[in-house]
Design an enzyme around this catalytic site. Structure first.
Site, short mmCIF file in Angstrom:
data_model
loop_
_atom_site.label_atom_id
_atom_site.label_comp_id
_atom_site.label_asym_id
_atom_site.label_seq_id
_atom_site.Cartn_x
_atom_site.Cartn_y
_atom_site.Cartn_z
N GLY A 42 0.81 -1.22 0.00
CA GLY A 42 0.00 0.00 0.00
C GLY A 42 0.84 1.26 0.00
O GLY A 42 0.35 2.34 0.31
N HIS A 43 2.13 1.12 -0.33
CA HIS A 43 3.03 2.27 -0.29
C HIS A 43 3.40 2.67 -1.72
O HIS A 43 3.96 1.87 -2.46
CB HIS A 43 4.28 1.92 0.53
CG HIS A 43 3.95 1.49 1.93
ND1 HIS A 43 4.81 0.75 2.71
CD2 HIS A 43 2.84 1.69 2.68
CE1 HIS A 43 4.24 0.53 3.89
NE2 HIS A 43 3.05 1.08 3.90
N VAL A 44 3.09 3.89 -2.10
CA VAL A 44 3.32 4.38 -3.46
C VAL A 44 4.45 5.40 -3.38
O VAL A 44 4.29 6.45 -2.78
CB VAL A 44 2.04 5.03 -4.04
CG1 VAL A 44 2.24 5.36 -5.51
CG2 VAL A 44 0.83 4.13 -3.84
#
Lengths: 543, 132
Positions: free
Chosen positions: A477-479
């Site tokens: 969930g880390h962009v």
């Protein structure tokens, strides 16, 4: 608020995006009397409505409590092709929210600092590139970010990140599971460390203490976990204006090379233009580069802020693999915040010339993530013919011993991993959807293998049975990384102040500026960098 | 054997009744609660949850008849629905009947996710195997 087409707002600072970066900067600037307008693509969300949607959802993915508006669409964890167009070879599965408060609505709350080596990967290990700032440059801003977010931490935790000031809040108590895993690791090469987290261990910012609902993702029912609506509300109290459902569609550049305005569209077909002295785009790692690229003109065919051709490139995540097993004794998971400890020393491992740094998250949710428990355990036991008290006993016995671990790795920047606007596929407002090319390289894959070997050692220390090591690479969930920060305008998009090399009144905030991803969850570093940009933004207003 | 009672109770609690009228008349919410108690061994079942689960099960054509004399598969379906709060619709997709009424959390001895678990920090203590 009803607005006609071609309404023009004139302010000191226009901020695109109301997540943690945009709202923190808005609150800081508003407190100094600066006239601020925040343009947020998504709607405002009321917590009771979100909780009702969470409870009603059959599949409780991180996005389930939140709107997916046709005018501001987004991806879903279980449908990675629903908004993104994927070129592969690997799927990009991380998601974000488009609503007031941004993705902090469903973040876990982990607030690890990066470690000093994360800023000098090239000079120390000969890999990728260094940041243009050091850990010491950022350390005072980490302290400020911890105060703003309300971080609860254990001063005795060994996290390889030196501190000049104490945590603002006392630690969140470790779960019974944490304590048992930690005890079992005595005699191994590894230790479980308490996780610093933006979760109230005592009342803070007029928010309640954690009540252990165990749904930090998708939603904290009592807002004991920080989210950016805290700073949105603070900014509005201080006089900032927020316009929701305002989808910025282009960034305009004047003849002098400065940004001259923002055009936005609204769901009712109207639109407007915002004119400011300084512009801040903080729309996260997909929407920010998409906006810059789709703002192309005949004079700027590469888009805005893109003389380096780096906008949209170097997309990163924290690729993850899960392992799960049944401990030899009950650990009593399914209680407390979703994760409260981790094996953190591999973030500072000495092997980074060969493979990525990583951390191992110790989950408090049994096998929920890897195996869909307890539902799946119920199905298995009932199919086996169990019912009544016998079913209850077997379910409690299984559930109480479930442990799952997640190795989460650094990923190297690659120019080929990128997001571009796809003009052939458009959303309801006619905006191009993001097309993503993404490949997880061997540097990262070797770290995933290393992490799973440690998982196996942990399982052995816990006399665990039913050991599983998942092959699937999961998103975290880390962009990260699509408008990188650097000293050289030829190879980076923003400078050390996060100001565009090309346009002197344009700032870009968020994890998109990270030159490398590190292995730690990004939010605290996003917040620290955003706060660090505020003095420079103020100076730019005066210019 | 389950009797022909309280059709109006079903009408009030279970919809869409129109599609199952005729067969469902013989099976009331009270009947379903009794059947569920026999299958789960619990006498304190929540009636709102029961209504939601019954509605979900009845949404699949043919299930109304199957409830009157449930076979082993139907019994398992009912037990799974009570524990997980989920049922499979006619297309086999999982649908939610009840979140807070799912029995699995009571069986494990923990709070329902998304509800407050009580005293701050209670999670740091061991949990005893729950009594029924």
């Amino acid at each position: 608020m009803q607005r006609r087409v071609e309404v023009v707002d004139v302010v000191d600072v226009a901020i695109v995006g109301s997540g943690v970066a945009g709202s923190l900067v808005a609150a800081r600037l508003a407190s100094k009397g600066v006239k601020v307008l925040i343009l947020e693509a998504g709607p405002r969300v009321r917590r009771p409505d979100a909780l009702a949607l969470y409870r009603a959802a059959a599949v409780k993915i991180p996005e389930c409590p939140y709107p997916n508006a046709p005018y501001a669409p987004r991806s879903r964890s279980d449908q990675p092709d629903s908004y993104y167009l994927q070129n592969g070879p690997d799927k990009f599965e991380s998601t974000y929210l488009r609503q007031v408060g941004g993705t902090t609505w469903h973040w876990l709350g982990t607030t690890l600092r990066f470690v000093p080596d994360d800023f000098r990967l090239r000079s120390k290990f000969g890999v990728a590139l260094d940041w243009p700032i050091t850990y010491d440059d950022l350390e005072p801003w980490y302290c400020e970010a911890e105060r703003e977010l309300g971080v609860a931490g254990d001063p005795n935790a060994a996290l390889d990140a030196p501190r000049s000031q104490p945590y603002p809040l006392p630690p969140i108590p470790l779960t019974d599971l944490d304590q048992r895993v930690s005890a079992a690791l005595a005699g191994t090469a590894y230790t479980a460390q308490p996780t610093p987290q933006a979760r109230n261990s005592q009342p803070y910012q007029n928010r309640a203490v954690c009540c252990g609902s165990s749904t930090c993702i998708p939603i904290c029912p009592v807002q004991a976990k920080y989210d950016a609506t805290v700073h949105v509300a603070q900014a509005e109290r201080l006089g900032a204006e927020l316009l929701d459902r305002a989808v910025v569609s282009s960034v305009e550049i004047g003849a002098d090379g400065r940004v001259s305005g923002l055009r936005y569209k609204r769901p009712d077909g109207t639109g407007g233009r915002t004119v400011a002295k300084v512009y801040v785009i903080a729309a996260h790692g997909i929407e920010t580069p998409k906006l810059l690229l789709q703002s192309r003109t005949a004079e700027r065919p590469n888009g805005v802020a893109n003389s380096s051709d780096q906008v949209g490139r170097n997309l990163m995540d924290h690729p993850s693999r899960l392992s799960w097993a049944l401990a030899g004794e009950p650990l009593w998971p399914y209680r407390g915040p979703m994760s409260t400890s981790g094996i953190e020393s591999p973030r500072a491992g000495g092997w980074r010339a060969d493979h990525a740094s990583f951390r191992i998250q110790i989950d408090n949710r049994g096998w929920e993530w890897p195996a869909g428990t307890p539902d799946q355990t119920v199905r298995t036991l009932v199919e086996r013919g169990l019912r009544g008290a016998e079913l209850d006993r077997a379910l409690a016995n299984h559930s109480s011993r479930e442990l799952s671990l997640a190795v989460m790795t650094e990923q190297l920047p690659s120019a080929e991993n990128r997001i571009v606007p796809d003009y052939d596929h458009r959303d309801a407002l006619g905006q191009p959807r993001p097309r993503i090319t993404f490949r997880i390289d061997d540097y990262t894959r070797r770290a995933l293998d290393h992490g799973q070997r440690i998982h196996e050692e942990v399982f052995t220390a816990l006399n665990a049975t039913d050991r599983h090591h998942g092959d699937a690479i999961m998103s975290s969930g880390h962009v990260i990384g699509t408008y990188r920060m650097g000293a050289d305008p030829k190879t980076s998009v923003v400078n050390v102040d996060q100001r565009s090399h090309d346009h002197p009144n344009l700032y870009l905030l968020g994890s998109g500026v990270f030159p490398t991803s590190a292995a730690s969850n990004p939010t605290l570093t996003i917040a620290a960098l955003a706060l660090r940009a505020v003095p420079a933004i103020q100076q730019s207003i005066a210019l | 054997m389950l009797g022909r009672r309280a059709f109006l109770t079903v009408l009030a609690c279970v919809s869409p009744l129109g599609r199952i009228a005729g067969v469902a008349q013989s099976f009331s919410l009270d009947d379903f609660v009794r059947l569920s108690s026999r299958l789960t061994g619990r006498t304190d079942l929540d009636r709102a949850a029961a209504a939601a689960i019954l509605k979900g099960i009845l949404a699949t054509p043919g299930n109304a008849t199957r409830l009157i004399q449930p076979d082993a598969a139907m019994e398992r379906e009912i037990i799974i629905a009570w524990y997980t709060g989920l049922y499979a619709d006619a297309r086999g997709e999982r649908q939610l009947a009840t979140h807070t009424g799912a029995l699995q959390w009571r069986a494990i001895g923990v709070h329902v996710p998304g509800t407050c678990a009580g005293r701050f920090g209670a999670w740091s203590q061991p949990l005893r195997q729950p009594d029924r």
